[in-house]
Design an enzyme around this catalytic site. Structure first.
Site, mmCIF file in Angstrom:
data_model
loop_
_atom_site.group_PDB
_atom_site.id
_atom_site.type_symbol
_atom_site.label_atom_id
_atom_site.label_comp_id
_atom_site.label_asym_id
_atom_site.label_seq_id
_atom_site.Cartn_x
_atom_site.Cartn_y
_atom_site.Cartn_z
ATOM 1 N N ASP A 31 -8.517 14.441 8.248
ATOM 2 C CA ASP A 31 -7.431 13.466 8.177
ATOM 3 C C ASP A 31 -7.603 12.423 9.270
ATOM 4 O O ASP A 31 -8.522 12.495 10.085
ATOM 5 C CB ASP A 31 -6.065 14.148 8.297
ATOM 6 C CG ASP A 31 -4.981 13.447 7.490
ATOM 7 O OD1 ASP A 31 -4.866 12.205 7.614
ATOM 8 O OD2 ASP A 31 -4.259 14.108 6.727
ATOM 9 N N GLU A 76 -7.437 14.808 -1.049
ATOM 10 C CA GLU A 76 -6.124 14.163 -1.069
ATOM 11 C C GLU A 76 -6.063 12.943 -0.156
ATOM 12 O O GLU A 76 -5.081 12.205 -0.172
ATOM 13 C CB GLU A 76 -5.038 15.161 -0.639
ATOM 14 C CG GLU A 76 -4.931 16.387 -1.518
ATOM 15 C CD GLU A 76 -4.493 16.039 -2.923
ATOM 16 O OE1 GLU A 76 -3.600 15.182 -3.083
ATOM 17 O OE2 GLU A 76 -5.041 16.632 -3.872
ATOM 18 N N ALA A 78 -6.256 9.402 1.301
ATOM 19 C CA ALA A 78 -6.259 8.030 0.767
ATOM 20 C C ALA A 78 -5.163 7.232 1.446
ATOM 21 O O ALA A 78 -4.226 7.797 2.005
ATOM 22 C CB ALA A 78 -6.037 8.030 -0.742
ATOM 23 N N ASN A 93 -11.671 2.418 1.676
ATOM 24 C CA ASN A 93 -11.064 3.690 2.025
ATOM 25 C C ASN A 93 -10.927 4.625 0.820
ATOM 26 O O ASN A 93 -11.331 5.787 0.866
ATOM 27 C CB ASN A 93 -9.686 3.440 2.644
ATOM 28 C CG ASN A 93 -9.093 4.682 3.260
ATOM 29 O OD1 ASN A 93 -9.530 5.138 4.305
ATOM 30 N ND2 ASN A 93 -8.085 5.252 2.607
ATOM 31 N N SER A 117 -3.619 8.805 -9.566
ATOM 32 C CA SER A 117 -2.242 8.308 -9.489
ATOM 33 C C SER A 117 -1.778 7.773 -10.836
ATOM 34 O O SER A 117 -2.565 7.166 -11.584
ATOM 35 C CB SER A 117 -2.157 7.189 -8.441
ATOM 36 O OG SER A 117 -0.911 6.528 -8.499
ATOM 37 N N TYR A 141 -3.885 -0.748 -4.505
ATOM 38 C CA TYR A 141 -3.898 0.717 -4.462
ATOM 39 C C TYR A 141 -4.205 1.283 -5.838
ATOM 40 O O TYR A 141 -5.092 2.132 -6.003
ATOM 41 C CB TYR A 141 -2.552 1.249 -3.962
ATOM 42 C CG TYR A 141 -2.385 2.726 -4.217
ATOM 43 C CD1 TYR A 141 -3.084 3.662 -3.458
ATOM 44 C CD2 TYR A 141 -1.549 3.199 -5.231
ATOM 45 C CE1 TYR A 141 -2.956 5.030 -3.703
ATOM 46 C CE2 TYR A 141 -1.413 4.551 -5.485
ATOM 47 C CZ TYR A 141 -2.130 5.462 -4.716
ATOM 48 O OH TYR A 141 -2.007 6.814 -4.974
ATOM 49 N N LYS A 179 5.607 9.076 5.551
ATOM 50 C CA LYS A 179 5.255 8.085 4.534
ATOM 51 C C LYS A 179 6.151 6.848 4.558
ATOM 52 O O LYS A 179 5.877 5.854 3.876
ATOM 53 C CB LYS A 179 5.286 8.732 3.147
ATOM 54 C CG LYS A 179 4.179 9.772 2.960
ATOM 55 C CD LYS A 179 4.263 10.462 1.612
ATOM 56 C CE LYS A 179 3.917 9.530 0.468
ATOM 57 N NZ LYS A 179 2.496 9.107 0.469
ATOM 58 N N ARG A 181 8.205 3.873 3.865
ATOM 59 C CA ARG A 181 8.664 3.217 2.633
ATOM 60 C C ARG A 181 8.007 3.796 1.386
ATOM 61 O O ARG A 181 8.470 3.553 0.271
ATOM 62 C CB ARG A 181 8.391 1.714 2.698
ATOM 63 C CG ARG A 181 6.917 1.335 2.801
ATOM 64 C CD ARG A 181 6.735 -0.157 2.958
ATOM 65 N NE ARG A 181 5.321 -0.528 3.081
ATOM 66 C CZ ARG A 181 4.897 -1.763 3.241
ATOM 67 N NH1 ARG A 181 5.772 -2.752 3.300
ATOM 68 N NH2 ARG A 181 3.609 -2.030 3.349
ATOM 69 N N GLU A 203 19.847 -3.063 -9.037
ATOM 70 C CA GLU A 203 20.512 -3.443 -10.273
ATOM 71 C C GLU A 203 19.512 -3.378 -11.420
ATOM 72 O O GLU A 203 18.307 -3.273 -11.213
ATOM 73 C CB GLU A 203 21.075 -4.870 -10.154
ATOM 74 C CG GLU A 203 22.233 -4.992 -9.181
ATOM 75 C CD GLU A 203 22.718 -6.423 -9.058
ATOM 76 O OE1 GLU A 203 21.999 -7.337 -9.544
ATOM 77 O OE2 GLU A 203 23.792 -6.645 -8.469
ATOM 78 N N ARG A 215 11.993 7.653 -13.891
ATOM 79 C CA ARG A 215 10.769 8.176 -13.296
ATOM 80 C C ARG A 215 10.561 9.630 -13.730
ATOM 81 O O ARG A 215 11.517 10.365 -13.975
ATOM 82 C CB ARG A 215 10.863 8.165 -11.762
ATOM 83 C CG ARG A 215 10.820 6.795 -11.141
ATOM 84 C CD ARG A 215 9.394 6.264 -11.114
ATOM 85 N NE ARG A 215 9.298 5.057 -10.319
ATOM 86 C CZ ARG A 215 9.604 3.850 -10.745
ATOM 87 N NH1 ARG A 215 10.021 3.702 -11.980
ATOM 88 N NH2 ARG A 215 9.480 2.799 -9.962
#
Length: 321
Positions: A31, A76, A78, A93, A117, A141, A179, A181, A203, A215
């Site tokens: 890491d 993992e 990234a 990266n 993702s 990303y 993390k 935001r 809204e 989601r």
């Protein structure tokens, strides 16, 4: 030896924790601890060694890395900041580093299980199937993740060992504090509720009502279950969605926080101009391919997962004790 890149991060530290729960300690954590807050994620975890990601990536690129026998790599690591528009950094990266590691694993027949993702589906207007026709990257990303998936698809027919990519949908759960935001909606809104006694949501936009954006929220423990299922079935390979297959509105999700805390109300704020055209208003994994692979460990019900995570946030600010 098991290698977990991003092992001090959100999903990575949960993988290490589950390995420990199985009595496994021969783990190399890789890491970048420039953000020292991630050290907290390693507390209470047992692993053989730690290595800085830049050193690791350099040795991979030069093919000089050697730590003895490696039986699996959980990749993992990234940059996951979807608001970072430095495309050169993202590709260096997330893409180049991943290619170096994949080549290393392929040359040595090491199983390679990596983080993709759901952002690779863009707006989702073409669906959320693991199909190139559904793919559309809306930011650097997402593009870095999509391009690596495309690279993997080219190499899969040549691979003698397992390669599996997991397209994570909206993951939430313990160990995501660093993390900021990019932390999950529940993490952000739980703390907002404690500070202001209310929860703000966007809204309506793109035809969705206020707070009606949807989601596919998946608890991090379920993500690890999916990953380990594939690890235990080395005959499986390819790219798979890692979501529950069920969408929930923001309203429904945060109502679980309000219910747990016994206070608060929802307040709607204007949708940011900067996000228009770059925002996923709807995600819901197509889990057909996952189910065909035999995955049978189910998913935690949303209200149960929200309550469990809220208890951890309340008791230890979102960290495992």
């Amino acid at each position: 030896m098991k290698i977990v890149t991003g092992g001090a991060g959100f999903i990575g530290s949960n993988i290490v924790r589950q390995l420990n729960n199985r009595g496994i300690r021969d783990i190399l954590v890789v890491d970048d601890l420039t953000d020292g807050r991630k050290c907290r994620n390693l507390q209470g975890l047992s692993f053989y060694d730690y290595m800085d990601y830049e050193d690791f990536d350099m040795e991979m690129a030069e093919d000089t890395f050697d730590c003895g026998y490696i039986d699996v790599v959980f990749h993992e690591g990234a940059c996951s900041d979807t608001m970072n528009y430095n495309g050169r950094y993202m590709m260096k990266n997330n893409y180049e580093g991943s290619k170096n590691l994949l080549r290393y694993c392929m040359h040595r027949n090491i199983p390679f299980l990596y983080a993709s993702s759901a952002s690779t589906y863009g707006s989702g207007k073409n669906g959320f199937r693991e199909d190139p026709q559904c793919e559309q990257a809306l930011n650097p990303y997402a593009y870095s993740k999509l391009q690596f998936d495309r690279f993997v698809r080219q190499l899969l027919p040549l691979a003698k060992s397992q390669i599996v990519g997991f397209r994570y949908f909206n993951v939430f759960g313990p160990q995501e504090n660093h993390k900021d935001r990019m932390a999950s909606l529940i993490y952000q809104k739980y703390h907002e509720l404690q500070k202001t006694s209310k929860i703000t949501l966007f809204e309506g936009t793109a035809g969705y009502e206020n707070g009606g954006q949807i989601r596919d929220f998946i608890y991090v423990k379920d993500v690890v279950n999916v990953i380990f299922y594939f690890w235990e079935h080395p005959e499986l390979r390819g790219i798979y969605n890692c979501g529950t297959g069920e969408g929930h509105s923001f309203n429904e999700f945060v109502q679980g926080i309000i219910s747990y805390c016994g206070k608060g109300a929802i307040e709607y704020v204007p949708f940011p101009e900067i996000l228009k055209g770059k925002y996923q208003s709807y995600t819901q994994a197509d889990t057909t391919k996952l189910m065909r692979a035999g995955y049978d460990r189910g998913f935690t019900l949303l209200n149960e997962a929200v309550k469990e995570y809220c208890r951890i946030l309340e008791k230890s600010d979102g960290y495992y004790e």
